[in-house]
Design a protein around this motif. Structure first.
Motif, short mmCIF file in Angstrom:
data_model
loop_
_atom_site.label_atom_id
_atom_site.label_comp_id
_atom_site.label_asym_id
_atom_site.label_seq_id
_atom_site.Cartn_x
_atom_site.Cartn_y
_atom_site.Cartn_z
N ALA A 13 0.83 -1.20 0.00
CA ALA A 13 0.00 0.00 0.00
C ALA A 13 0.87 1.26 0.00
N ALA A 14 1.93 1.25 0.80
CA ALA A 14 2.83 2.40 0.85
C ALA A 14 3.54 2.62 -0.48
N ALA A 15 3.89 1.50 -1.16
CA ALA A 15 4.53 1.62 -2.47
C ALA A 15 3.58 2.27 -3.48
N GLY A 16 2.30 1.91 -3.43
CA GLY A 16 1.32 2.53 -4.32
C GLY A 16 1.15 4.01 -4.04
N CYS A 17 1.15 4.37 -2.76
CA CYS A 17 1.03 5.78 -2.38
C CYS A 17 2.26 6.56 -2.82
N CYS A 18 3.43 5.95 -2.66
CA CYS A 18 4.68 6.58 -3.09
C CYS A 18 4.65 6.87 -4.58
N SER A 19 4.18 5.91 -5.37
CA SER A 19 4.09 6.09 -6.82
C SER A 19 3.20 7.28 -7.18
N GLN A 20 2.06 7.39 -6.49
CA GLN A 20 1.14 8.49 -6.75
C GLN A 20 1.75 9.83 -6.35
N LEU A 21 2.45 9.86 -5.23
CA LEU A 21 3.08 11.10 -4.77
C LEU A 21 4.16 11.57 -5.74
N LEU A 22 4.93 10.63 -6.26
CA LEU A 22 5.98 10.98 -7.22
C LEU A 22 5.37 11.51 -8.51
N TRP A 23 4.24 10.93 -8.95
CA TRP A 23 3.56 11.44 -10.14
C TRP A 23 3.05 12.85 -9.91
N MET A 24 2.46 13.10 -8.74
CA MET A 24 1.97 14.44 -8.42
C MET A 24 3.11 15.43 -8.33
N LYS A 25 4.23 15.00 -7.76
CA LYS A 25 5.40 15.87 -7.64
C LYS A 25 5.92 16.27 -9.02
N ALA A 26 5.98 15.30 -9.94
CA ALA A 26 6.46 15.59 -11.29
C ALA A 26 5.49 16.50 -12.04
N THR A 27 4.20 16.26 -11.86
CA THR A 27 3.20 17.08 -12.53
C THR A 27 3.21 18.52 -12.01
N LEU A 28 3.31 18.67 -10.70
CA LEU A 28 3.29 20.01 -10.10
C LEU A 28 4.55 20.79 -10.42
N SER A 29 5.64 20.09 -10.74
CA SER A 29 6.87 20.79 -11.11
C SER A 29 6.69 21.58 -12.40
N ASP A 30 5.75 21.13 -13.26
CA ASP A 30 5.46 21.86 -14.49
C ASP A 30 4.83 23.22 -14.20
N PHE A 31 4.27 23.37 -13.00
CA PHE A 31 3.66 24.64 -12.60
C PHE A 31 4.60 25.46 -11.72
N GLY A 32 5.85 25.04 -11.65
CA GLY A 32 6.83 25.79 -10.89
C GLY A 32 6.86 25.48 -9.41
N LEU A 33 6.18 24.42 -8.97
CA LEU A 33 6.16 24.05 -7.56
C LEU A 33 7.23 23.01 -7.29
N ARG A 34 8.05 23.26 -6.31
CA ARG A 34 9.14 22.35 -5.97
C ARG A 34 8.95 21.80 -4.56
N PHE A 35 9.22 20.52 -4.38
CA PHE A 35 9.07 19.88 -3.08
C PHE A 35 10.34 19.13 -2.72
N GLY A 36 10.65 19.11 -1.44
CA GLY A 36 11.77 18.33 -0.95
C GLY A 36 11.30 16.93 -0.63
#
Length: 314
Positions: free
Chosen positions: A181-204
Motif C-alpha cells: 500500500a505504501a509503495a502505491g502511495c509513493c508512486s502516486q506522490l511521485l507522479w503528483m510531484k512531477a506534474t506540479l513541477s510543471d507549474f513551478g512548484l518544488r518539493f523536498g
C-alpha cells in the motif's frame, strides 16, 4: 459553457466561492437520488456501513433486480467525487453487481440512509492553505472474504486526491500488505510531484505517513529478511526513493491514519474524526455561509476539524 459569471453549478456539482476558499458539494444531487430510489423517508444512519457487516457472494441469498442495483451503484459512484468517505463502501458493494443479492442491496441502502443523515457534506478548498504535499497509506490485510486479498487505502493531500482499491495479489503478512500500500502511495506522490513541477512548484522530502512500524522498517532496512522474500521486486522501489530522499516515511498512530477510512468499516467516533481530516468541511458550514455568518466563525470550525492532525501535516 453558456453560463455567464461565477461558476455555481456544473454537472451536479455545486460550487460556492468566497474569500476564505471554495466549497464543492452535491447536496441537490444527493436529495435527487434519495428521492429516485425512494429513500427520502428512510431512517438516517451515522455511518455508511456497520462494522459487523461482512459482505460476500451470498450465493444462497435471494436475488434482486440487477438493473435497479446497478443504477444505485452508478449513482453513488458519481457522488464519490465530493464524498470520499463513502468510496470504500460503494466500491465494496460494486463488486457484486453481476449477481446482487438481498444482503448486497441492504448494504447499499445503508449508504443511502447515511446520505440522509449527511446530505450536505462536501469538500473545502481553503485559499489560505499551504501547498504542502503529503500522503497517508494503510491496508486491511486479507479483508476480502472471497479471495482473501488485502485492501489498500491511500490519501494524497494537496487539496484532496483519494483512492481505495483491492490489491492484485494475496499478501502473506500484514507487513507485506502495508508495504505494498505504501509503495502505491509513493508512486502516486511521485507522479503528483512531477506534474506540479510543471507549474513551478518544488518539493523536498514528501512525508508519507504509515501506521505500520514493520513496513517502515522494511523500507528503511536494505537487508532482506524472512518477511520480505515473498514481496515482489517491483514494490521495492519504495525503498529506493526513500534512500534517494524523495519521500520521508513517518509513523502515524492508527487513530490519526486518514487512509484507514478507505480500507474497512469503522466505528462512528473514529469515522467522524477521520472524515473531518479528509473532507475538511461539515454540512453545517454551507448553511452558515447562506445565513451570512462571519467568515471567521467558518474558518474556526474548519480549523477545529484538524485538531490532533495539524502536527502530523506540517
Amino acid at each position: 459553457m453558456s453560463l455567464m459569471g461565477e461558476l455555481q453549478f456544473f454537472l451536479g456539482l455545486q460550487i460556492k466561492q468566497g474569500p476564505e476558499g471554495t466549497f464543492v458539494h452535491q447536496a441537490k444531487y444527493t436529495r435527487d437520488i434519495l428521492k429516485k430510489f425512494e429513500m427520502g423517508d428512510s431512517k438516517p444512519m451515522m455511518t455508511p456501513m456497520s462494522t459487523n457487516t461482512a459482505l460476500d457472494a451470498d450465493e444462497d441469498g435471494e436475488a434482486v433486480v440487477q438493473k435497479e442495483f446497478r443504477g444505485m451503484i452508478g449513482s453513488l459512484l458519481y457522488l464519490t467525487a465530493t464524498r470520499p468517505e463513502i468510496h470504500f463502501t460503494v466500491c465494496l458493494c460494486a463488486r457484486y453487481q453481476a449477481s446482487p443479492r438481498t444482503s448486497h442491496r441492504q448494504a447499499v441502502k445503508r449508504i443511502f440512509r447515511y446520505l440522509k443523515f449527511t446530505p450536505e457534506l462536501g469538500l473545502w478548498y481553503s485559499s489560505g492553505s499551504s501547498l504542502s504535499l503529503r500522503g497517508f497509506s494503510d491496508a486491511d490485510h486479507a479483508g476480502c472474504r472471497i479471495d482473501r486479498k488485502s485492501t489498500s487505502g491511500t490519501c494524497q493531500l494537496l487539496g484532496t486526491s483519494l483512492s481505495s482499491r483491492k490489491q492484485a495479489s494475496v499478501s502473506l503478512f500484514t507487513t507485506e500488505a502495508e508495504y505494498i500500500a505504501a509503495a502505491g502511495c509513493c508512486s502516486q506522490l511521485l507522479w503528483m510531484k512531477a506534474t506540479l513541477s510543471d507549474f513551478g512548484l518544488r518539493f523536498g522530502k514528501i512525508p508519507l505517513l504509515v501506521d505500520s512500524t514493520s513496513a517502515i522498517s522494511v523500507a528503511k532496512n536494505p537487508v532482506l529478511h524472512s518477511r520480505t522474500k515473498h514481496i515482489d521486486v517491483r514494490f521495492h522501489f519504495l525503498r529506493d526513493h526513500y534512500e534517494k530522499g524523495d519521500i520521508d516515511l513517518i509513523h502515524v498512530v492508527s487513530a490519526n491514519q486518514l487512509a484507514d477510512i478507505f480500507t474497512k468499516p469503522i466505528e462512528f467516533d473514529a469515522f467522524t474524526h477521520l472524515r473531518g481530516g479528509v473532507e475538511l468541511l461539515a454540512c453545517s458550514l454551507h448553511r452558515l455561509h447562506d445565513e451570512g455568518v462571519d467568515n471567521a466563525l467558518i474558518k474556526g470550525e474548519i480549523e477545529s476539524q484538524w485538531t490532533g492532525l495539524i502536527s502530523l501535516l506540517v
